[in-house]
Design a protein around this motif. Structure first.
Motif, PDB file in Angstrom:
ATOM      1  N   LEU A 118      31.190   4.374-104.192  1.00 33.51           N
ATOM      2  CA  LEU A 118      31.732   5.766-105.002  1.00 33.51           C
ATOM      3  C   LEU A 118      32.153   5.996-105.909  1.00 33.51           C
ATOM      4  O   LEU A 118      33.343   4.550-105.604  1.00 33.51           O
ATOM      5  N   GLY A 119      32.794   5.786-107.157  1.00 31.62           N
ATOM      6  CA  GLY A 119      33.811   5.519-108.019  1.00 31.62           C
ATOM      7  C   GLY A 119      35.344   5.289-107.327  1.00 31.62           C
ATOM      8  O   GLY A 119      35.625   5.117-107.368  1.00 31.62           O
ATOM      9  N   LYS A 147      29.388  14.811-105.644  1.00 33.37           N
ATOM     10  CA  LYS A 147      28.705  15.942-105.974  1.00 33.37           C
ATOM     11  C   LYS A 147      26.840  15.876-106.077  1.00 33.37           C
ATOM     12  O   LYS A 147      26.566  14.462-106.046  1.00 33.37           O
ATOM     13  N   ASP A 148      26.929  17.432-105.446  1.00 35.83           N
ATOM     14  CA  ASP A 148      25.209  17.737-105.468  1.00 35.83           C
ATOM     15  C   ASP A 148      25.227  17.755-106.934  1.00 35.83           C
ATOM     16  O   ASP A 148      25.553  18.702-107.215  1.00 35.83           O
ATOM     17  N   MET A 149      24.318  16.858-107.071  1.00 34.87           N
ATOM     18  CA  MET A 149      23.430  17.205-108.813  1.00 34.87           C
ATOM     19  C   MET A 149      22.825  18.224-108.787  1.00 34.87           C
ATOM     20  O   MET A 149      22.573  18.787-110.035  1.00 34.87           O
ATOM     21  N   GLU A 160      29.818  12.748-113.199  1.00 38.75           N
ATOM     22  CA  GLU A 160      30.133  12.174-112.338  1.00 38.75           C
ATOM     23  C   GLU A 160      29.135  10.293-112.495  1.00 38.75           C
ATOM     24  O   GLU A 160      29.753  10.382-112.024  1.00 38.75           O
ATOM     25  N   ILE A 161      28.022  10.683-113.167  1.00 38.33           N
ATOM     26  CA  ILE A 161      27.846   9.267-113.081  1.00 38.33           C
ATOM     27  C   ILE A 161      28.025   8.714-113.916  1.00 38.33           C
ATOM     28  O   ILE A 161      28.666   7.685-113.435  1.00 38.33           O
ATOM     29  N   ALA A 276      32.867   3.677-123.225  1.00 39.67           N
ATOM     30  CA  ALA A 276      34.255   3.985-123.402  1.00 39.67           C
ATOM     31  C   ALA A 276      34.915   5.373-123.394  1.00 39.67           C
ATOM     32  O   ALA A 276      35.548   4.631-122.470  1.00 39.67           O
ATOM     33  N   GLU A 277      34.575   6.376-123.386  1.00 38.76           N
ATOM     34  CA  GLU A 277      34.886   7.456-122.996  1.00 38.76           C
ATOM     35  C   GLU A 277      34.861   7.331-121.361  1.00 38.76           C
ATOM     36  O   GLU A 277      35.974   8.396-121.802  1.00 38.76           O
ATOM     37  N   TYR A 278      34.874   7.150-121.182  1.00 40.11           N
ATOM     38  CA  TYR A 278      34.346   6.979-119.610  1.00 40.11           C
ATOM     39  C   TYR A 278      35.661   6.570-118.416  1.00 40.11           C
ATOM     40  O   TYR A 278      36.230   6.871-118.278  1.00 40.11           O
ATOM     41  N   ASP A 279      35.512   5.428-119.193  1.00 40.10           N
ATOM     42  CA  ASP A 279      36.701   4.739-119.079  1.00 40.10           C
ATOM     43  C   ASP A 279      37.924   5.140-118.908  1.00 40.10           C
ATOM     44  O   ASP A 279      39.051   4.966-118.473  1.00 40.10           O
TER      45      ASP A 279
END
Length: 308
Positions: A118-119, A147-149, A160-161, A276-279
């Motif tokens: 998990l992240g 989270k339940d997708m 979430e991914i 990059a945007e999620y980093d």
């Protein structure tokens, strides 16, 4: 029950990191290195010290182009395991004591597994996740916060991914495998399409240990072997956050060997690149953890000098 346990552990790990609990499993030499697809295996090139070890019967490399699915409970296209072959998989970690205990049991038997992290847990306890990588196991992802997708919007599912991918890579100190498992094994059409577009393989299971249920370690081993014997092979789902799983692992590995089972280690042809945007999006949660490739190994900073 899974949701409650996962939420509690996520909160504990995240809070602990801010207070320095990421030092609970000291990492003598993180060696991140963005240029490598995985952290070095500390046992690489060494013979197995246990002559009766379960070991690894074969290693398979997966081309994840298009997001293939594995695990006959949901994805029935790739039945690649032979009779008596097992893939060991662990979800929801890392966790302070349990993940390390499981790693020690696997190392004693000279065998390997896949850890779907998990992240939030990964950035809370990076030293433990880096130990997973150094010991030669495959690291995949399991979303940011479990989270339940099927209860998330398409955008929430993507977030979430991808936050999970960025956080797990940041915690591991290196790119990870393009392997993903859904929380609760519940997928959605839009998220499957996103994973396929990112060339991320999806994992379900063949045999569920149900190790989140209240039971003794002995009962866990017995029940898991009964399910596995009934099926004869498969991808085995466990959780490295569960104390009973950590306690049962040595006996389970011995039971697998006694039952004539062989371990298959799954690896990926290519590593997974973060976006990059999620980093950038996870920066507020990182709390000072260096970016991949930015951290110096401890041995280059600290050394013991002779006393006069």
């Amino acid at each position: 029950m899974r949701a409650i346990l996962s939420t509690l552990l996520i909160l504990l790990a995240t809070a602990a990191y801010a207070g320095g609990a990421n030092q609970a499993a000291p990492d003598p030499d993180p060696k991140p290195g963005a240029e490598t697809a995985a952290l070095p295996d500390k046992a690489a090139g060494q013979a197995c010290a246990n002559p009766d070890a379960l070991g690894v019967s074969r290693t398979v490399e997966v081309d994840t182009t298009g997001g293939p699915g594995f695990g006959m409970e949901h994805y029935k296209a790739y039945d690649f395991l032979q009779d008596k072959e097992v893939v060991l998989t662990f979800d929801d970690g890392p966790q302070v004591r349990t993940t390390t205990a499981i790693l020690d049991a696997l190392e004693h038997e000279c065998t390997k597994g896949i850890f779907f992290s998990l992240g939030k847990m990964a950035i809370g306890l990076p030293n433990i996740l880096r130990d997973v990588a150094r010991r030669g196991h495959t690291i995949g992802t399991h979303t940011w916060s479990h989270k339940d997708m099927r209860k998330a919007s398409d955008q929430e599912a993507k977030d979430e991914i991808e936050k999970g991918v960025s956080a797990v890579a940041r915690g591991a100190g290196a790119p990870v495998a393009p392997f993903f498992r859904y929380p609760y094994l519940r997928d959605s059409k839009a998220s499957l399409a996103h994973l396929a577009g990112r060339n991320i393989a999806v994992f379900s299971t063949d045999v569920d240990s149900f190790d989140f249920r209240r039971q003794s370690p002995d009962r866990l081993v017995k029940a898991t072997m009964e399910r596995l014997n009934k099926r004869g092979k498969g991808i085995l789902l466990m959780h490295d956050i569960q104390p009973r799983t950590a306690e049962a692992m040595p006996a389970l590995l011995k039971a697998l060997k006694a039952g004539g089972y062989k371990i298959v280690h799954m690896t990926a042809k290519d590593s997974l690149q973060t976006l990059a945007e999620y980093d950038a999006l996870i920066e507020k949660d990182v709390k000072g953890l260096p970016a991949v490739g930015a951290e110096r190994p401890m041995t280059s900073i600290i050394r013991t000098v002779p006393t006069e």
